[in-house]
Design an enzyme around this catalytic site. Structure first.
Site, mmCIF file in Angstrom:
data_model
loop_
_atom_site.group_PDB
_atom_site.id
_atom_site.type_symbol
_atom_site.label_atom_id
_atom_site.label_comp_id
_atom_site.label_asym_id
_atom_site.label_seq_id
_atom_site.Cartn_x
_atom_site.Cartn_y
_atom_site.Cartn_z
ATOM 1 N N HIS A 207 0.825 -1.208 0.000
ATOM 2 C CA HIS A 207 0.000 0.000 0.000
ATOM 3 C C HIS A 207 0.857 1.255 0.000
ATOM 4 O O HIS A 207 0.487 2.278 -0.551
ATOM 5 C CB HIS A 207 -0.925 0.002 1.226
ATOM 6 N N GLU A 449 -8.914 -17.958 -18.959
ATOM 7 C CA GLU A 449 -7.579 -18.061 -18.356
ATOM 8 C C GLU A 449 -7.143 -19.507 -18.145
ATOM 9 O O GLU A 449 -6.102 -19.772 -17.563
ATOM 10 C CB GLU A 449 -7.509 -17.259 -17.054
ATOM 11 N N ASP A 473 -2.981 -15.843 -15.752
ATOM 12 C CA ASP A 473 -3.209 -17.269 -15.527
ATOM 13 C C ASP A 473 -3.168 -18.067 -16.823
ATOM 14 O O ASP A 473 -2.748 -19.222 -16.815
ATOM 15 C CB ASP A 473 -4.559 -17.491 -14.830
ATOM 16 N N CYS A 520 -7.779 -8.349 -19.458
ATOM 17 C CA CYS A 520 -7.491 -7.658 -18.193
ATOM 18 C C CYS A 520 -6.231 -8.177 -17.522
ATOM 19 O O CYS A 520 -5.894 -7.759 -16.420
ATOM 20 C CB CYS A 520 -8.681 -7.734 -17.249
HETATM 21 C C1 PEP Z 1 -5.258 -12.976 -14.925
HETATM 22 O O1 PEP Z 1 -5.123 -14.140 -14.551
HETATM 23 O O2 PEP Z 1 -4.735 -12.529 -15.949
HETATM 24 C C2 PEP Z 1 -6.052 -12.024 -14.130
HETATM 25 C C3 PEP Z 1 -6.316 -10.817 -14.585
HETATM 26 O O3 PEP Z 1 -6.464 -12.429 -12.909
HETATM 27 P P1 PEP Z 1 -5.524 -12.516 -11.616
HETATM 28 O O4 PEP Z 1 -4.225 -11.842 -11.941
HETATM 29 O O5 PEP Z 1 -6.279 -11.843 -10.536
HETATM 30 O O6 PEP Z 1 -5.393 -13.985 -11.416
HETATM 31 MG MG MG Z 2 -6.418 -14.945 -13.048
#
Ligand code: PEP
Ligand code: MG
Length: 593
Positions: A207, A449, A473, A520
Site C-alpha cells: 500500500h 484463463e 493465468d 485484463c
Molecule cells: C489474470 O489471470 O490474468 C487475471 C487478470 O487475474 P488474476 O491476476 O487476478 O489472477
Molecule cells: Mg487470473
C-alpha cells in the site's frame, strides 16, 4: 522541478559514488539530501511474566494502547492532505485490523493463558499471523502482512511509550530514507517537502508504494541496506523507474540524471495531456481503456488517468485481512460506492478468486498439494454456495445503482457457467421476493484463463455476454509455469507463440459468435504489446491505472490496418524471441528502440 543550487556540486571528493538496487515502486527521478527517519518498527520486545492478580491490569494496559492507536489513526485520517484523502480507506483498514478478533482477542487470550506482558503476547500473535501470510506466494497478498506489522508496531509504540518522528512536521525539502514506511506514514507526506523516499523493506504491491504512485512521488522500496549505507544529508538520486539509488553521485552522474529527470517529466506531462483523449487509432478504431482495481479507493486513480471504466475489480481483497467472511451489506456498500463513483461507465465486478495462490484465513480449506490446480475461484464458490450467494446478492443489488458487469474467474467447463447462472437466478428471485432493489439484467462474462476455456470458447460464447482474457493465468496454465516461481520466470512471456495463437482463436470466436473479447491480464498494460493486441482484435483493454495514459498514447500512434497486417507475420513466428524481434523491427522507433 526543484533541484536547488546545492545539488550542482557532487558530494565531497572523498565520498565515493555508491549504487544500490531495490524495487522501482513509483516512477520518476529525484535528486536531493537524505533525511533518515527512525521508522524501524519494533524489533526487540522484552518478555516478562505477569502474576495472576495483575493480569486484568495488563489487559487494560493493552486495551488502552489499542485505543490510543485508533485515536492516533483517526487524527491522521482527519488531517491527511487532500491528495491522499481517497487513500484513507487503507488507514480505515488499519483501524479495523486493530480491532480484528485475530489480533485483538487472540492477544488478550495469550496474555491470560501464558501470563505474559501485552507487548510479548501481541508480537507472538503477529508472528503467527505473518507465518500464515508468508506461505502465500501471491506478492500482493504477501505484502498485506506489512499492514499487520504496521498496526502492531503502532500498538507497541504506545505500550512502551517510544517517540516517533512525525513525517508531517518535516520542514526541509528532503528525500526520506527509512527502514519501512507504513501507509499512514506515507499518507502524511507533504508534497512540497518530501521529494521521494527509499525504504529497506517493502515491495511494489504494498500500500505504501500504491500511495507513492498516487502522489506521483518517486520511490524505491526493498533496498535492504539503505538505512545502513546512507547518512543524513548525503546527496542521493532516486530513480523510481529502474529501482536504482545513487549515493554521493559524481558530477558526471548528477548531470546525466538531471537530463533523465527532465526527459521523464516532459514525457509524463505529454502523456497526461492526452490521457483524457479517446484511444483512437490513426485510422479511426476506438477502444475502451479500463482500469483494474483491488480496493474501492483505487477508483479515483482510474478516473484521474483517463480510464473509461473498471475492467476488473478483484473483489477477493475484501476477504483478506479478516478471519470471517464479509457480510452482504458490507459488500454491497463497497460495490455501490465504486459503481456510483464511476457514473455511467461500466464496472466489471469479478467474483471471488481465492485459493490457488491467494489462500485466505477464512477459507478454512484443507492444505492442497497443488493449489494452483485446486479449489480456486469459481470451483471454491460453487462448493461454498453460502459464501457465493452472499456476494452475488451484493453484486445484483449494487447493479441497481449503475452500470455493472459480472465476471467469473477460472471457468474451465460449461457446467460452471450454468451452475453460476442458476445461482444468480435463485438469488435474483429471492431479492425480488424480499422487495429489495436489484438488477439482474447485467452482462455476464467469463475469464478466459484456462486452456479448456479457449478450446471450448465457441460453446461458452453461446451462454456468455463477453470474454475477458486473463493472460496472467492463461500463461501459467498453458505454459505450465507457476506465475510466482522465480526459477521459471524467464520462460513466462505473453509473446509465446502458443499464447498468441490462443488469443487469436478467442478473438476469432468472439467475432463469429458476436460477443466482445476484452483483456485484463498484465499483457494489456504494456505499450509494447499494443500493436499485437490491436492486430489480434481485442475489443477493450484493462490495466493498472498508471499504465492507461501510455497505452492510450500508443493506440493513438498506430493504424489498426498496419497492426492487422503485422499480426499475420507475427503469428507465423515460432519462438517468443522471433515475435519480440518482429515487434521491434516493425514498431521499434515508437518505443525508442
Ligand atoms: C489474470 O489471470 O490474468 C487475471 C487478470 O487475474 P488474476 O491476476 O487476478 O489472477
Ligand atoms: Mg487470473
Amino acid at each position: 522541478m526543484d533541484l536547488g543550487n546545492n545539488f550542482n556540486m557532487p558530494d565531497n571528493e572523498t565520498n565515493e559514488e555508491i549504487k544500490l538496487n531495490g524495487v522501482g515502486a513509483s516512477p520518476g527521478i529525484c535528486i536531493g539530501k537524505a533525511y533518515l527517519v527512525d521508522k524501524e518498527g519494533v524489533e526487540v520486545v522484552e518478555k516478562y511474566f505477569i502474576s495472576g492478580k495483575n493480569l486484568d491490569g495488563e489487559i487494560k494496559r493493552f486495551k488502552a494502547a489499542v485505543k490510543n492507536a485508533v485515536n492516533e489513526l483517526r487524527s491522521i485520517i482527519e488531517n491527511v492532505p487532500d491528495e491522499v484523502r481517497r487513500h484513507t480507506g487503507i488507514l480505515e483498514t488499519h483501524i479495523a485490523l486493530l480491532k480484528d478478533k485475530m489480533l485483538y482477542d487472540k492477544t488478550i487470550e495469550t496474555i491470560k493463558k501464558e501470563r505474559v506482558n501485552a507487548e510479548w503476547a501481541l508480537k507472538k500473535v503477529v508472528d503467527d499471523i505473518k507465518v500464515m501470510f508468508q506461505n502465500i506466494s501471491d506478492s500482493y497478498l504477501k505484502e498485506r502482512s506489512d499492514d499487520i506489522t504496521h498496526v502492531s508496531d503502532r500498538i507497541i509504540k504506545f505500550l512502551i511509550g517510544s517517540e516517533d518522528v512525525n513525517i508531517g512536521e518535516i520542514d526541509k525539502r528532503v528525500i526520506l530514507v527509512a527502514k519501512d514506511l507504513s501507509p499512514a506514514d506515507a499518507s502524511q507526506i507533504q508534497l512540497d517537502k518530501i521529494m521521494g523516499f527509499i525504504t529497506d523493506r517493502g515491495g511494489k504491491a504494498s500500500h505504501t508504494s500504491i500511495i507513492a504512485r498516487t502522489l506521483e512521488v518517486p520511490a524505491v522500496l526493498g533496498v535492504g541496506n539503505a538505512t545502513k549505507t546512507i547518512n543524513n544529508d548525503d546527496t542521493i538520486i532516486i530513480d523510481g523507474t529502474t529501482g536504482v539509488v545513487i549515493i554521493h553521485p559524481s558530477g558526471q552522474t548528477l548531470g546525466e540524471y538531471k537530463k533523465l529527470k527532465t526527459r521523464h517529466e516532459e514525457h509524463k506531462a505529454y502523456l497526461s495531456r492526452g490521457s483524457h483523449l479517446k484511444a483512437e487509432t490513426l485510422d479511426g478504431l476506438s477502444l475502451q481503456i479500463m482500469g483494474n482495481i483491488e480496493l474501492p479507493e483505487e477508483v479515483v486513480s482510474v478516473l484521474d488517468h483517463g480510464g473509461d471504466g473498471i475492467g476488473l475489480y478483484r473483489t477477493e481483497f475484501q476477504y483478506l485481512t479478516r478471519s470471517d467472511f464479509p457480510g452482504e451489506d458490507e459488500l454491497f456498500d463497497k460495490y455501490k460506492d465504486v459503481v456510483e463513483v464511476m457514473g455511467p461507465r461500466p464496472v466489471t465486478i469479478r467474483t471471488l478468486d481465492i485459493n490457488g495462490d491467494k489462500a485466505i484465513s477464512s477459507s478454512n480449506g484443507s492444505e492442497e498439494a497443488n493449489p494452483a490446480l485446486g479449489l480456486r475461484a469459481i470451483r471454491y464458490c460453487l462448493k461454498r454456495p453460502d459464501i457465493f450467494r452472499t456476494q452475488l446478492r451484493a453484486i445484483l443489488r449494487a447493479a441497481a445503482f449503475g452500470n455493472v458487469r459480472i465476471l467469473i474467474p477460472m471457468i474451465s467447463s460449461l457446467d460452471e457457467i450454468r451452475d453460476t447462472k442458476k445461482l444468480l437466478n435463485e438469488v435474483a428471485d429471492s431479492l425480488e421476493k424480499e422487495g429489495k432493489a436489484y438488477n439482474k439484467n447485467i452482462e455476464f462474462g467469463i475469464m478466459i484463463e484456462v486452456p479448456s476455456a479457449v478450446i471450448m470458447a465457441d460453446v461458452m460464447a453461446q451462454e456468455t455476454d463477453f470474454f475477458s482474457i486473463g493472460t496472467n493465468d492463461l500463461i501459467q496454465y498453458t505454459l505450465a509455469i507457476d506465475r510466482g516461481n522465480r526459477e521459471v520466470a524467464h520462460l513466462y512471456h505473453p509473446f509465446h507463440p502458443a499464447i498468441l495463437r490462443m488469443i487469436k482463436h478467442v478473438t476469432d470466436v468472439g467475432k463469429e459468435k458476436g460477443i466482445k473479447v476484452f483483456m485484463c491480464g498484465e499483457m494489456a498494460g504494456d505499450p509494447f504489446n499494443v500493436p499485437v493486441l490491436l492486430g489480434l482484435g481485442i475489443d477493450e483493454l484493462s490495466m493498472n491505472p498508471q499504465s492507461i495514459p501510455a497505452v492510450k498514447n500508443m493506440i493513438r500512434s498506430l493504424k489498426v490496418e498496419d497492426a492487422r497486417h503485422f499480426i499475420k507475420e507475427a503469428l507465423k513466428q515460432t519462438t517468443t524471441m522471433d515475435v519480440i524481434k518482429l515487434v521491434e523491427a516493425s514498431f521499434g522507433e515508437m518505443f525508442g528502440k
